[in-house]
Each structure stands twice: as C-alpha cells, then as structure tokens.
Design a protein around this motif. Sequence first.
Motif, PDB file in Angstrom:
ATOM      1  N   GLN A  28      -4.764  13.898  37.030  1.00 23.88           N
ATOM      2  CA  GLN A  28      -5.178  12.848  37.968  1.00 23.88           C
ATOM      3  C   GLN A  28      -5.335  11.525  37.225  1.00 23.88           C
ATOM      4  O   GLN A  28      -4.888  10.479  37.699  1.00 23.88           O
ATOM      5  N   ASN A  29      -5.949  11.546  36.053  1.00 21.83           N
ATOM      6  CA  ASN A  29      -6.096  10.334  35.241  1.00 21.83           C
ATOM      7  C   ASN A  29      -4.743   9.777  34.830  1.00 21.83           C
ATOM      8  O   ASN A  29      -4.523   8.560  34.859  1.00 21.83           O
ATOM      9  N   LEU A  30      -3.844  10.659  34.452  1.00 18.08           N
ATOM     10  CA  LEU A  30      -2.496  10.241  34.077  1.00 18.08           C
ATOM     11  C   LEU A  30      -1.792   9.567  35.255  1.00 18.08           C
ATOM     12  O   LEU A  30      -1.167   8.518  35.104  1.00 18.08           O
ATOM     13  N   TYR A  31      -1.926  10.146  36.436  1.00 16.49           N
ATOM     14  CA  TYR A  31      -1.331   9.574  37.647  1.00 16.49           C
ATOM     15  C   TYR A  31      -1.964   8.223  37.984  1.00 16.49           C
ATOM     16  O   TYR A  31      -1.265   7.249  38.277  1.00 16.49           O
ATOM     17  N   ASP A  32      -3.294   8.162  37.915  1.00 16.20           N
ATOM     18  CA  ASP A  32      -4.007   6.919  38.234  1.00 16.20           C
ATOM     19  C   ASP A  32      -3.632   5.772  37.303  1.00 16.20           C
ATOM     20  O   ASP A  32      -3.622   4.611  37.711  1.00 16.20           O
ATOM     21  N   LYS A  33      -3.317   6.093  36.058  1.00 12.31           N
ATOM     22  CA  LYS A  33      -2.953   5.068  35.074  1.00 12.31           C
ATOM     23  C   LYS A  33      -1.465   4.727  35.115  1.00 12.31           C
ATOM     24  O   LYS A  33      -0.994   3.910  34.328  1.00 12.31           O
ATOM     25  N   GLY A  34      -0.712   5.389  36.008  1.00 12.65           N
ATOM     26  CA  GLY A  34       0.711   5.099  36.149  1.00 12.65           C
ATOM     27  C   GLY A  34       1.592   5.823  35.151  1.00 12.65           C
ATOM     28  O   GLY A  34       2.773   5.502  35.026  1.00 12.65           O
ATOM     29  N   GLY A  35       1.042   6.804  34.470  1.00 13.51           N
ATOM     30  CA  GLY A  35       1.821   7.547  33.475  1.00 13.51           C
ATOM     31  C   GLY A  35       2.822   8.512  34.084  1.00 13.51           C
ATOM     32  O   GLY A  35       3.807   8.869  33.443  1.00 13.51           O
ATOM     33  N   ILE A  36       2.564   8.935  35.307  1.00  5.82           N
ATOM     34  CA  ILE A  36       3.489   9.812  36.034  1.00  5.82           C
ATOM     35  C   ILE A  36       3.541   9.363  37.493  1.00  5.82           C
ATOM     36  O   ILE A  36       2.606   8.732  38.001  1.00  5.82           O
ATOM     37  N   GLN A  38       4.239  10.283  41.752  1.00  6.05           N
ATOM     38  CA  GLN A  38       3.661  11.280  42.660  1.00  6.05           C
ATOM     39  C   GLN A  38       4.410  12.613  42.611  1.00  6.05           C
ATOM     40  O   GLN A  38       3.792  13.671  42.652  1.00  6.05           O
ATOM     41  N   LYS A  39       5.715  12.556  42.493  1.00  4.89           N
ATOM     42  CA  LYS A  39       6.492  13.791  42.413  1.00  4.89           C
ATOM     43  C   LYS A  39       6.127  14.581  41.154  1.00  4.89           C
ATOM     44  O   LYS A  39       5.958  15.803  41.208  1.00  4.89           O
ATOM     45  N   GLN A  40       5.997  13.899  40.026  1.00  2.86           N
ATOM     46  CA  GLN A  40       5.603  14.557  38.790  1.00  2.86           C
ATOM     47  C   GLN A  40       4.174  15.112  38.889  1.00  2.86           C
ATOM     48  O   GLN A  40       3.888  16.197  38.394  1.00  2.86           O
ATOM     49  N   PHE A  41       3.299  14.345  39.531  1.00  2.00           N
ATOM     50  CA  PHE A  41       1.918  14.775  39.734  1.00  2.00           C
ATOM     51  C   PHE A  41       1.859  16.081  40.520  1.00  2.00           C
ATOM     52  O   PHE A  41       1.206  17.032  40.118  1.00  2.00           O
ATOM     53  N   ARG A  42       2.579  16.132  41.626  1.00  2.66           N
ATOM     54  CA  ARG A  42       2.615  17.350  42.460  1.00  2.66           C
ATOM     55  C   ARG A  42       3.212  18.527  41.686  1.00  2.66           C
ATOM     56  O   ARG A  42       2.750  19.651  41.794  1.00  2.66           O
ATOM     57  N   SER A  43       4.254  18.245  40.929  1.00  6.88           N
ATOM     58  CA  SER A  43       4.897  19.298  40.148  1.00  6.88           C
ATOM     59  C   SER A  43       3.934  19.863  39.103  1.00  6.88           C
ATOM     60  O   SER A  43       3.863  21.078  38.907  1.00  6.88           O
ATOM     61  N   LEU A  44       3.185  19.004  38.442  1.00  4.65           N
ATOM     62  CA  LEU A  44       2.208  19.461  37.453  1.00  4.65           C
ATOM     63  C   LEU A  44       1.079  20.261  38.112  1.00  4.65           C
ATOM     64  O   LEU A  44       0.634  21.261  37.559  1.00  4.65           O
ATOM     65  N   GLN A  45       0.620  19.822  39.268  1.00  3.64           N
ATOM     66  CA  GLN A  45      -0.400  20.580  39.996  1.00  3.64           C
ATOM     67  C   GLN A  45       0.080  21.995  40.289  1.00  3.64           C
ATOM     68  O   GLN A  45      -0.643  22.966  40.080  1.00  3.64           O
ATOM     69  N   GLN A  46       1.303  22.100  40.779  1.00  2.00           N
ATOM     70  CA  GLN A  46       1.870  23.403  41.114  1.00  2.00           C
ATOM     71  C   GLN A  46       2.041  24.254  39.861  1.00  2.00           C
ATOM     72  O   GLN A  46       1.731  25.443  39.860  1.00  2.00           O
ATOM     73  N   GLU A  47       2.523  23.638  38.781  1.00  2.00           N
ATOM     74  CA  GLU A  47       2.723  24.384  37.540  1.00  2.00           C
ATOM     75  C   GLU A  47       1.395  24.914  36.995  1.00  2.00           C
ATOM     76  O   GLU A  47       1.309  26.055  36.543  1.00  2.00           O
TER      77      GLU A  47
END
Length: 71
Positions: A28-36, A38-47
Amino acid sequence: MQFSGIYVDIDLWHRFIDTYSESHIQIQNLYDKGGINQKQFRSLQQEITENHFPDFFIQEVDCGTDLISIV
C-alpha cells in the motif's frame, strides 16, 4: 449433531495477522508513493494471498463425522 467450538492457536493467529498486515501495508505504501500502478498493486495483493500464506487459509472442511476437521 452439536458442536461446542473450534480451537484456534492464538499465537499462530497473531503471527499471521502481524505478517499478513505488514505485507499489505508495504505494498500500500509503495502504491501510495507511486512506485507501482493499480494493476501491479492488485497483482501483488493476489500473489500475497495465494502464494505466501496458503497454510493460513482454510482449504477444506470435513464434516463427515462428529468432529469438524479444518485443513
């Protein structure tokens, strides 16, 4: 048939919650900072859910006897 409850290993539960929460906070922090994105965020959550913690999720419930077996 009557059941009085299901035993939960509290220490194992707390370790799971701590580790699982920390993993999701990190992505979530990585996503909030623009490092990934939304698609990558969802993929990481699922993984995380499917690959890193499969032993913590109920795979099967066997109610064929007087005891309930959760595996």
